[in-house]
Design a protein around this motif. Structure first.
Motif, PDB file in Angstrom:
ATOM      1  N   UNK A  66       0.798  -1.229   0.000  1.00 14.94           N
ATOM      2  CA  UNK A  66       0.000   0.000   0.000  1.00 14.94           C
ATOM      3  C   UNK A  66       0.830   1.279   0.000  1.00 14.94           C
ATOM      4  N   UNK A  67       2.085   1.214   0.398  1.00 17.38           N
ATOM      5  CA  UNK A  67       2.882   2.436   0.552  1.00 17.38           C
ATOM      6  C   UNK A  67       3.355   2.980  -0.794  1.00 17.38           C
ATOM      7  N   UNK A  68       3.528   4.303  -0.855  1.00 18.20           N
ATOM      8  CA  UNK A  68       3.969   4.950  -2.091  1.00 18.20           C
ATOM      9  C   UNK A  68       5.401   5.467  -1.999  1.00 18.20           C
ATOM     10  N   UNK A  69       6.034   5.336  -0.834  1.00 21.75           N
ATOM     11  CA  UNK A  69       7.437   5.703  -0.697  1.00 21.75           C
ATOM     12  C   UNK A  69       8.025   5.022   0.525  1.00 21.75           C
ATOM     13  N   UNK A  70       9.357   5.011   0.594  1.00 21.06           N
ATOM     14  CA  UNK A  70      10.075   4.374   1.694  1.00 21.06           C
ATOM     15  C   UNK A  70      11.423   5.078   1.832  1.00 21.06           C
ATOM     16  N   UNK A  71      12.003   5.126   3.025  1.00 22.98           N
ATOM     17  CA  UNK A  71      13.303   5.785   3.186  1.00 22.98           C
ATOM     18  C   UNK A  71      14.364   5.178   2.270  1.00 22.98           C
ATOM     19  N   UNK A  72      15.148   6.035   1.671  1.00 24.25           N
ATOM     20  CA  UNK A  72      16.180   5.566   0.743  1.00 24.25           C
ATOM     21  C   UNK A  72      17.266   4.767   1.465  1.00 24.25           C
TER      22      UNK A  72
END
Length: 253
Positions: A66-72
């Motif tokens: 469901x997420x659209x971003x995550x820590x690089x």
């Protein structure tokens, strides 16, 4: 956890990412159809189109999560763009020193990863087309080829969108310049009309007042002034009518 380093050309790479204006955009069927297909081909629950931003991994398409971003700093894709080969595969993340204590592994249960970089025409790796599984596994030769081929297709879509965006911007600039030119021409025509009318009026008065008092040649010069003024006046009137009708047309459309 081993955080991914930054490419030596990170500043230039980020500039390339920014120019596509894809960050923080909504999901699109053209990308979602690719991640759905790759999940099916590779037999995995998760497939992503990821774009590496300054401090995050933006997920343009996220099939299975469901997420659209995550820590690089905890992203697998951050490591993938550093690979010399145009492909990275992690059969079992618990046995890889880079990922065994990564929160994606310890908290979310990720075990398998494979990713092909999104390489733009200038040679910069902007992100990846990747797949994940919660079980250790590997890909066969055809699956690897499909992932690589479809990563190129993702880049083709991005390039087409960038070109279309560039054309729209050029069209907007041309419209604005044309409007400025029309405004300038209209103002010049309007400003010329009054003094030209005065010249024609004075030529008429001069002709009447000197009637019979000057030679035929001088009278001819005055007549030429009057005729030229009338021709120019008709031209200016035509320009003013054109810009008025053009302005009306633009308002109606």
């Amino acid at each position: 956890m081993m955080k991914p380093g930054m490419p030596e050309n990170e500043r230039e790479r980020q500039r390339e990412v920014d120019k596509y204006q894809i960050l923080d955009t909504l999901t699109e069927e053209s990308y979602d159809s690719i991640t759905s297909l790759m999940a099916f081909i590779c037999g995995v629950p998760i497939s992503l189109v990821s774009i590496l931003d300054r401090d995050r991994n933006f997920l343009k398409s996220h099939h299975g999560v469901p997420m659209s971003e995550d820590p690089r700093d905890r992203s697998f894709c951050g490591h993938a763009i550093l690979e010399e080969d145009d492909f990275m595969i992690v059969p079992d993340a618990t046995k890889d020193k880079r990922f065994f204590d990564n929160p994606l592994v310890t908290e979310l249960g990720v075990r398998f990863y494979a990713g092909a970089p999104l390489i733009n025409p200038n040679g910069y790796k902007l992100g990846t087309l990747c797949v994940f599984d919660m079980e250790p596994k590997n890909l066969d030769e055809n699956q690897v080829k499909a992932l690589k081929d479809m990563s190129k297709h993702v880049m083709i879509i991005m390039e087409e969108q960038y070109k279309n965006m560039h054309l729209v911007r050029l069209q907007k600039d041309l419209i604005e310049r044309n409007e400025q030119l029309q405004k300038f021409a209209y103002n010049v025509s309007h400003d010329l009309k009054s003094p030209l009318t005065n010249i024609m009026f004075l030529a008429e008065i001069l002709a009447d007042s000197l009637d019979g008092k000057i030679d035929e040649k001088s009278a001819g010069y005055i007549q030429k002034i009057s005729n030229s003024g009338e021709s120019l006046s008709n031209y200016i009137n035509g320009m003013l009518e054109y810009y008025k009708s053009d302005e009306l047309f633009n308002q109606q459309n």
